[in-house]
Design a protein around this motif. Sequence first.
Motif, mmCIF file in Angstrom:
data_model
loop_
_atom_site.group_PDB
_atom_site.id
_atom_site.type_symbol
_atom_site.label_atom_id
_atom_site.label_comp_id
_atom_site.label_asym_id
_atom_site.label_seq_id
_atom_site.Cartn_x
_atom_site.Cartn_y
_atom_site.Cartn_z
ATOM 1 N N ASP A 70 0.820 -1.220 0.000
ATOM 2 C CA ASP A 70 0.000 0.000 0.000
ATOM 3 C C ASP A 70 0.846 1.259 0.000
ATOM 4 O O ASP A 70 0.399 2.304 -0.485
ATOM 5 N N ALA A 71 2.039 1.182 0.603
ATOM 6 C CA ALA A 71 2.852 2.391 0.730
ATOM 7 C C ALA A 71 4.286 1.992 1.073
ATOM 8 O O ALA A 71 4.538 0.889 1.576
ATOM 9 N N ILE A 72 5.202 2.912 0.795
ATOM 10 C CA ILE A 72 6.625 2.686 1.093
ATOM 11 C C ILE A 72 7.153 3.850 1.923
ATOM 12 O O ILE A 72 6.863 5.021 1.634
ATOM 13 N N LEU A 73 7.909 3.492 2.955
ATOM 14 C CA LEU A 73 8.642 4.475 3.755
ATOM 15 C C LEU A 73 10.098 4.310 3.353
ATOM 16 O O LEU A 73 10.640 3.212 3.477
ATOM 17 N N ILE A 74 10.721 5.364 2.831
ATOM 18 C CA ILE A 74 12.101 5.202 2.345
ATOM 19 C C ILE A 74 13.025 6.274 2.892
ATOM 20 O O ILE A 74 12.685 7.458 2.897
#
Length: 148
Positions: A70-74
């Motif tokens: 659903d989403a990426i934290l980078i």
Amino acid sequence: MKIKVIHGPNLNLLGTREPEKYGAKTLAQINTELENLAQELGISTIEFFQSNIEGEIVDEIQKAGREKFDAILINPAAYGHTSIAIRDAFLGVSIPFVEVHLSNIYKREEFRKRTYLSDIAEGVITGFQSESYMFGLRALKTLVDSKR
Ligand code: DQA
């Protein structure tokens, strides 16, 4: 909800790497704190990936696309300042992401003030050491919830 956390180059050295800039926590400690926060926020899946190799990060973003994260934290680390390939990977999968940095990149050298991701990120959090990741995860949770 499935969230992928990607850590870029040299972040495997956290704990001993320039602690005055990046803090004293190791990457393993940060990942554990993220895991605990994910549980608290009701995020069912959180997966972690670190690489010092640009192409491996591109591959991981593409994989997250195929696996319907659903989403990426980078934290792209130095590749944020240099990598058009990582930018293109995000554009290619169109997964919403938040960019985080431990240090405040705007308080540092000129070359750190621009990243190839910030104008396509949902938002950027920079300068709160390991808390940048925690704020970033909270932001992604709110964002994904609001799109449902
Ligand atoms: C960093 C900032 C980058 O400029 C640097 O290259 C890093 C870490 C940070 O988290 O503050 O490796 O992304």
